[in-house]
Design a protein around this motif. Structure first.
Motif: not given
Length: 355
Positions: A216-223, A249-262, A334-336
């Motif tokens: 299963a190949i994840s096709e990032y830009a270098p791939t 795969k051009q978009k990624f997600n910054k997965p975490l927040t420090t704020n419970l009330h984000s 979700k923070n694309e």
């Protein structure tokens, strides 16, 4: 699945229609039935049901819907592949995996790292691969993880061997061989960014082919830039492969927040990606690897919900635990962002949003 059947199997398989719980009408030129409508004609017609969804967790839930009606029709999980049909096998053998037994005794999906670090170091990686040193894990401990999961149930629908970048592990053949020996009927996939495929040795390629492993190949830009070479190697060795497309795969997600009330919308991108590591199991890789992340960046994200495999004695117990929400879920958002790699030294901001 319909396109695949139409392309390769139009003289072997007739498509009767689709099954859906809510939708009705026509789709792709075929009628859409409710489950009960299909079951009603079970005694009159011989047919198989192909479950064509990517989520193994959802596939097992669908299988349960059929099973609870005490109609033991043959059910298969369709594995979407991007290669042409290499052999002459029929569709249900070459393209699908059969679902067997009581669905309550099935583990839908397990993920295992063959190595924790990576050669791409993507910012936003939910496995936190960029923070790991370039060392190989303890082979014996990770192989023991496969044995322990199989002792709970060896009816595992799919096992993904990944990382990090699994092709960085010179002992990868041991993982593949052990997994297939213990799980002869499972869908086993090697998840890779593909960059090392043109350089791996023929004996490993033969093992991948002989053990019926899907690459299963994840096709990032270098791939994407060297995809033709990568695919050429896989075709030469007649290895089944699937490509997670570049446009996804051009978009990624910054997965975490420090704020419970984000202000960011809550998002789980790893539901069902159950991870095992050196005697422990967690509902997702983010939770499994959050302890090391906390240590690296002096954070205090919650680690509740990681269980010892030795303390789980039944498939039901395992699946119930893996389905539970954990405290870390409240920090997943979700923070694309555009796909990019971390700097030489990853920063907290590569993975965490402040608001």
């Amino acid at each position: 699945a319909v396109d695949r059947i139409s392309q390769y199997y139009k003289n072997e398989i007739d498509v009767a229609g689709f099954i859906d719980r809510k939708k009705t009408g026509v789709y792709c030129g075929f009628p859409v039935y409710k489950v009960e409508d299909v079951i009603a004609c079970y005694n009159q017609e011989q047919f198989s049901i192909i479950i064509a969804v990517a989520s193994r967790k959802s596939a097992v839930e669908i299988y349960k819907e059929i099973w609870k009606r005490e109609v033991f029709v043959d059910c298969y999980l369709y594995n979407a592949k991007d290669n042409e049909k290499y052999g002459t096998e029929e569709f249900l053998i070459n393209e699908c995996k059969r679902l067997n037994g009581n669905p309550n005794e099935i583990i839908p999906h397990i993920e295992l790292h063959a190595v924790d670090y990576c050669n791409l170091n993507c910012a936003g990686c939910v496995h936190f691969s960029p923070i790991y040193p370039r060392t190989l894990p303890d082979l014996e401990k990770r192989i023991e993880d496969i044995h322990k999961v199989c002792s709970i149930s060896n009816n595992i629908l799919s096992l993904f061997i990944l990382g990090g970048e699994p092709l960085l592990n010179t002992e990868l053949d041991v993982y593949i061989t052990t997994a297939r020996k213990l799980l002869p009927y499972a869908d086993i996939q090697l998840v890779t960014n593909g960059l090392l495929i043109p350089y791996i040795k023929n004996n490993l390629l033969r093992t991948i082919k002989e053990k019926d492993i899907i690459v299963a190949i994840s096709e990032y830009a270098p791939t994407s830039n060297m995809k033709e070479r990568i695919v050429g190697v896989l075709k030469e060795h007649k290895i089944d492969y699937t490509i997670r497309r570049y446009d996804r795969k051009q978009k990624f997600n910054k997965p975490l927040t420090t704020n419970l009330h984000s202000r960011y919308e809550r998002l789980c991108i790893s539901d069902g990606c159950v991870s095992v590591k050196e005697g422990q199991i967690a509902r997702c890789p983010t939770l499994m690897y959050i302890k090391e992340f906390n240590e690296q960046f002096h954070m205090n994200f919650p680690i509740d919900g990681i269980y010892d495999l030795d303390e789980i004695y039944s498939c039901k117990d395992l699946n119930e635990k893996m389905a539970r929400k954990v405290p870390l879920c409240d920090y997943c958002v979700k923070n694309e962002m555009d796909w990019h790699v971390c700097n030489k030294k990853p920063s907290l901001e590569d993975f965490v949003s402040y608001d």
